[in-house]
Design a protein around this motif. Sequence first.
Motif, PDB file in Angstrom:
ATOM      1  N   ASP A   1       1.052  -1.203  -0.056  1.00 36.59           N
ATOM      2  CA  ASP A   1       0.120  -0.006   0.072  1.00 36.59           C
ATOM      3  C   ASP A   1       0.818   1.179   0.035  1.00 36.59           C
ATOM      4  OD1 ASP A   1      -2.402  -1.439   0.124  1.00 36.59           O
ATOM      5  OD2 ASP A   1      -1.999  -1.875   2.292  1.00 36.59           O
ATOM      6  N   GLY A   2       2.028   1.110   0.888  1.00 36.61           N
ATOM      7  CA  GLY A   2       2.914   2.408   0.734  1.00 36.61           C
ATOM      8  C   GLY A   2       3.560   2.552  -0.664  1.00 36.61           C
ATOM      9  N   GLY A   3       3.717   1.785  -1.401  1.00 37.30           N
ATOM     10  CA  GLY A   3       4.401   1.822  -2.628  1.00 37.30           C
ATOM     11  C   GLY A   3       3.232   2.512  -3.754  1.00 37.30           C
ATOM     12  N   GLN A   4       2.066   2.056  -3.485  1.00 37.96           N
ATOM     13  CA  GLN A   4       1.009   2.377  -4.130  1.00 37.96           C
ATOM     14  C   GLN A   4       0.536   3.923  -3.938  1.00 37.96           C
ATOM     15  OE1 GLN A   4      -2.191  -0.198  -5.468  1.00 37.96           O
ATOM     16  NE2 GLN A   4      -1.758  -1.758  -4.784  1.00 37.96           N
ATOM     17  N   ILE A   5       0.681   4.254  -2.819  1.00 40.72           N
ATOM     18  CA  ILE A   5       0.158   5.797  -2.606  1.00 40.72           C
ATOM     19  C   ILE A   5       1.339   6.539  -2.800  1.00 40.72           C
ATOM     20  CG2 ILE A   5       0.287   7.305  -0.332  1.00 40.72           C
ATOM     21  CD1 ILE A   5      -1.014   4.984   1.207  1.00 40.72           C
ATOM     22  N   PHE A   6       2.779   6.057  -2.866  1.00 39.52           N
ATOM     23  CA  PHE A   6       3.829   6.759  -3.124  1.00 39.52           C
ATOM     24  C   PHE A   6       3.888   7.021  -4.745  1.00 39.52           C
ATOM     25  CE2 PHE A   6       8.749   6.701  -3.811  1.00 39.52           C
ATOM     26  CZ  PHE A   6       8.781   8.145  -3.669  1.00 39.52           C
ATOM     27  N   ALA A   7       3.467   5.938  -5.547  1.00 43.68           N
ATOM     28  CA  ALA A   7       3.620   6.176  -6.937  1.00 43.68           C
ATOM     29  C   ALA A   7       2.403   6.956  -7.203  1.00 43.68           C
ATOM     30  CB  ALA A   7       3.275   4.745  -7.417  1.00 43.68           C
ATOM     31  N   SER A   8       1.323   6.921  -6.800  1.00 45.03           N
ATOM     32  CA  SER A   8      -0.016   7.752  -7.166  1.00 45.03           C
ATOM     33  C   SER A   8       0.051   9.062  -6.578  1.00 45.03           C
ATOM     34  CB  SER A   8      -1.329   7.323  -6.382  1.00 45.03           C
ATOM     35  OG  SER A   8      -1.583   5.755  -6.796  1.00 45.03           O
ATOM     36  N   ALA A   9       0.860   9.286  -5.795  1.00 47.06           N
ATOM     37  CA  ALA A   9       1.342  10.633  -5.194  1.00 47.06           C
ATOM     38  C   ALA A   9       2.262  11.328  -6.175  1.00 47.06           C
ATOM     39  CB  ALA A   9       1.842  10.830  -3.723  1.00 47.06           C
ATOM     40  N   LEU A  10       3.198  10.793  -6.664  1.00 47.29           N
ATOM     41  CA  LEU A  10       4.385  10.931  -7.586  1.00 47.29           C
ATOM     42  C   LEU A  10       3.501  11.629  -8.978  1.00 47.29           C
ATOM     43  CD1 LEU A  10       7.292   8.624  -7.250  1.00 47.29           C
ATOM     44  CD2 LEU A  10       7.263  11.127  -6.592  1.00 47.29           C
ATOM     45  N   MET A  11       2.527  10.656  -9.485  1.00 46.76           N
ATOM     46  CA  MET A  11       2.172  10.896 -10.682  1.00 46.76           C
ATOM     47  C   MET A  11       1.022  11.920 -10.652  1.00 46.76           C
ATOM     48  SD  MET A  11       1.702   7.309 -12.586  1.00 46.76           S
ATOM     49  CE  MET A  11       0.965   6.365 -11.145  1.00 46.76           C
ATOM     50  N   TRP A  12       0.286  12.017  -9.438  1.00 47.29           N
ATOM     51  CA  TRP A  12      -0.447  13.227  -9.234  1.00 47.29           C
ATOM     52  C   TRP A  12       0.225  14.700  -9.245  1.00 47.29           C
ATOM     53  CZ3 TRP A  12      -3.914  13.822  -4.054  1.00 47.29           C
ATOM     54  CH2 TRP A  12      -4.819  14.950  -4.311  1.00 47.29           C
ATOM     55  N   GLY A  13       1.372  14.457  -8.697  1.00 47.36           N
ATOM     56  CA  GLY A  13       2.207  15.669  -8.638  1.00 47.36           C
ATOM     57  C   GLY A  13       2.983  16.205  -9.988  1.00 47.36           C
ATOM     58  N   GLY A  14       2.527  15.145 -11.119  1.00 45.32           N
ATOM     59  CA  GLY A  14       3.113  15.513 -12.384  1.00 45.32           C
ATOM     60  C   GLY A  14       4.157  14.743 -13.024  1.00 45.32           C
ATOM     61  N   CYS A  15       4.523  13.687 -12.075  1.00 47.11           N
ATOM     62  CA  CYS A  15       5.832  12.700 -12.463  1.00 47.11           C
ATOM     63  C   CYS A  15       5.104  11.865 -13.548  1.00 47.11           C
ATOM     64  CB  CYS A  15       6.365  11.964 -11.212  1.00 47.11           C
ATOM     65  SG  CYS A  15       7.760  11.144 -11.687  1.00 47.11           S
ATOM     66  N   VAL A  16       6.150  11.593 -14.651  1.00 45.46           N
ATOM     67  CA  VAL A  16       5.576  10.623 -15.787  1.00 45.46           C
ATOM     68  C   VAL A  16       5.516   9.319 -15.007  1.00 45.46           C
ATOM     69  CG1 VAL A  16       6.236  12.176 -17.679  1.00 45.46           C
ATOM     70  CG2 VAL A  16       8.023  10.579 -16.800  1.00 45.46           C
ATOM     71  N   PRO A  17       4.752   8.434 -15.540  1.00 47.47           N
ATOM     72  CA  PRO A  17       4.470   7.099 -15.075  1.00 47.47           C
ATOM     73  C   PRO A  17       5.967   6.327 -14.987  1.00 47.47           C
ATOM     74  CG  PRO A  17       2.592   7.454 -16.307  1.00 47.47           C
ATOM     75  CD  PRO A  17       3.604   8.626 -16.598  1.00 47.47           C
ATOM     76  N   LYS A  18       6.585   6.390 -16.120  1.00 50.92           N
ATOM     77  CA  LYS A  18       7.663   5.596 -16.257  1.00 50.92           C
ATOM     78  C   LYS A  18       8.904   6.116 -15.060  1.00 50.92           C
ATOM     79  CE  LYS A  18      11.589   4.522 -19.166  1.00 50.92           C
ATOM     80  NZ  LYS A  18      12.236   4.699 -20.662  1.00 50.92           N
ATOM     81  N   ARG A  19       8.991   7.311 -14.873  1.00 52.25           N
ATOM     82  CA  ARG A  19      10.030   7.761 -13.917  1.00 52.25           C
ATOM     83  C   ARG A  19       9.353   7.470 -12.385  1.00 52.25           C
ATOM     84  NH1 ARG A  19      11.796  14.205 -14.466  1.00 52.25           N
ATOM     85  NH2 ARG A  19      12.847  13.001 -16.257  1.00 52.25           N
ATOM     86  N   ALA A  20       8.103   7.500 -12.325  1.00 53.30           N
ATOM     87  CA  ALA A  20       7.453   7.327 -10.884  1.00 53.30           C
ATOM     88  C   ALA A  20       7.573   5.817 -10.642  1.00 53.30           C
ATOM     89  CB  ALA A  20       6.082   7.513 -11.111  1.00 53.30           C
ATOM     90  N   GLY A  21       7.578   4.932 -11.639  1.00 49.65           N
ATOM     91  CA  GLY A  21       8.053   3.612 -11.579  1.00 49.65           C
ATOM     92  C   GLY A  21       9.436   3.344 -11.105  1.00 49.65           C
ATOM     93  N   ILE A  22      10.194   3.961 -11.655  1.00 45.39           N
ATOM     94  CA  ILE A  22      11.882   4.051 -11.329  1.00 45.39           C
ATOM     95  C   ILE A  22      11.897   4.467 -10.010  1.00 45.39           C
ATOM     96  CG2 ILE A  22      14.097   4.672 -11.883  1.00 45.39           C
ATOM     97  CD1 ILE A  22      13.317   4.803 -14.678  1.00 45.39           C
ATOM     98  N   LEU A  23      11.561   5.574  -9.611  1.00 46.76           N
ATOM     99  CA  LEU A  23      11.585   6.217  -8.210  1.00 46.76           C
ATOM    100  C   LEU A  23      11.138   5.064  -7.403  1.00 46.76           C
ATOM    101  CD1 LEU A  23      10.582   9.761  -8.886  1.00 46.76           C
ATOM    102  CD2 LEU A  23      12.839   8.873  -8.221  1.00 46.76           C
ATOM    103  N   VAL A  24       9.731   4.578  -7.583  1.00 51.30           N
ATOM    104  CA  VAL A  24       9.289   3.526  -6.606  1.00 51.30           C
ATOM    105  C   VAL A  24      10.219   2.299  -6.371  1.00 51.30           C
ATOM    106  CG1 VAL A  24       7.123   1.882  -6.111  1.00 51.30           C
ATOM    107  CG2 VAL A  24       6.935   4.357  -6.726  1.00 51.30           C
TER     108      VAL A  24
END
Length: 247
Positions: free
Chosen positions: A210-233
């Motif tokens: 759940d923490g990973g899903q929240i982190f990923a969604s928060a990144l993309m909500w803030g404008g991070c592109v999905p690919k970069r968000a996936g790498i960061l997570v």
Amino acid sequence: MPTFPNPWASTTTTSTASAATRDAPETVLVIESCIGPAFPLGTWFGIPVTIHFSYFALLFIALLSSLSAKSLLYSLYQFLLVGPILFISILIHEYGHVFATKRLGGTAHGIIMWPLGGLAILGKTNPDTYRNRIIVAAAGPATHLFQMVACLLGAFLISLLGTSQFFLPVYTFMSSNNLIDLLAGLCVGGFYLNLSLMLFNLLLPAYPLDGGQIFASALMWGGCVPKRAGILVAVTGMAVSGVLAIW
């Protein structure tokens, strides 16, 4: 732990049925084929619930490890804590995801219980926004707060039956050989169990926790592109896991 179809996809504001909604039976079959055979437990609150066979193996291992204490009460404690209490805690967690999804216009198709937690098979919310994804992911860990309160209330009520103090150390029953202290120990153990489950799910930013899903969604909500968000997570999750392993 909720299961979303294509979590890295961009969200939309249109009301369209998701692939997981249309292909729900196939989704369940694919997941069950990946983790192995699971046995149906029935349909509760309109959601089919199954349990993976390895869950019973975990319970058996816990019982074997408890035998070293040479205490019948301790073996009973381990059985109840790792068996029904853990099962109910995780099941309530998964229903938190289910009810949040339905509340936000989505669909839920099943829950699979296994030793590594639970899997709630969910369709997208309507609308499918990153805010809604965060709410759904956080709804599971949030249920542990209510369960912790229930455990504290249980410990308080049991203390009225004659135990020496309100928040007894977990293993007091081993020295007192008292069934009431065993019940108190189960309440305290249940409290720490739910606290651990909540912190583990929220603070470990590793997908699909759940923490990973929240982190990923928060990144993309803030404008991070999905690919970069996936790498960061992925990088963050591996880093935190490494620190925990060393610690």
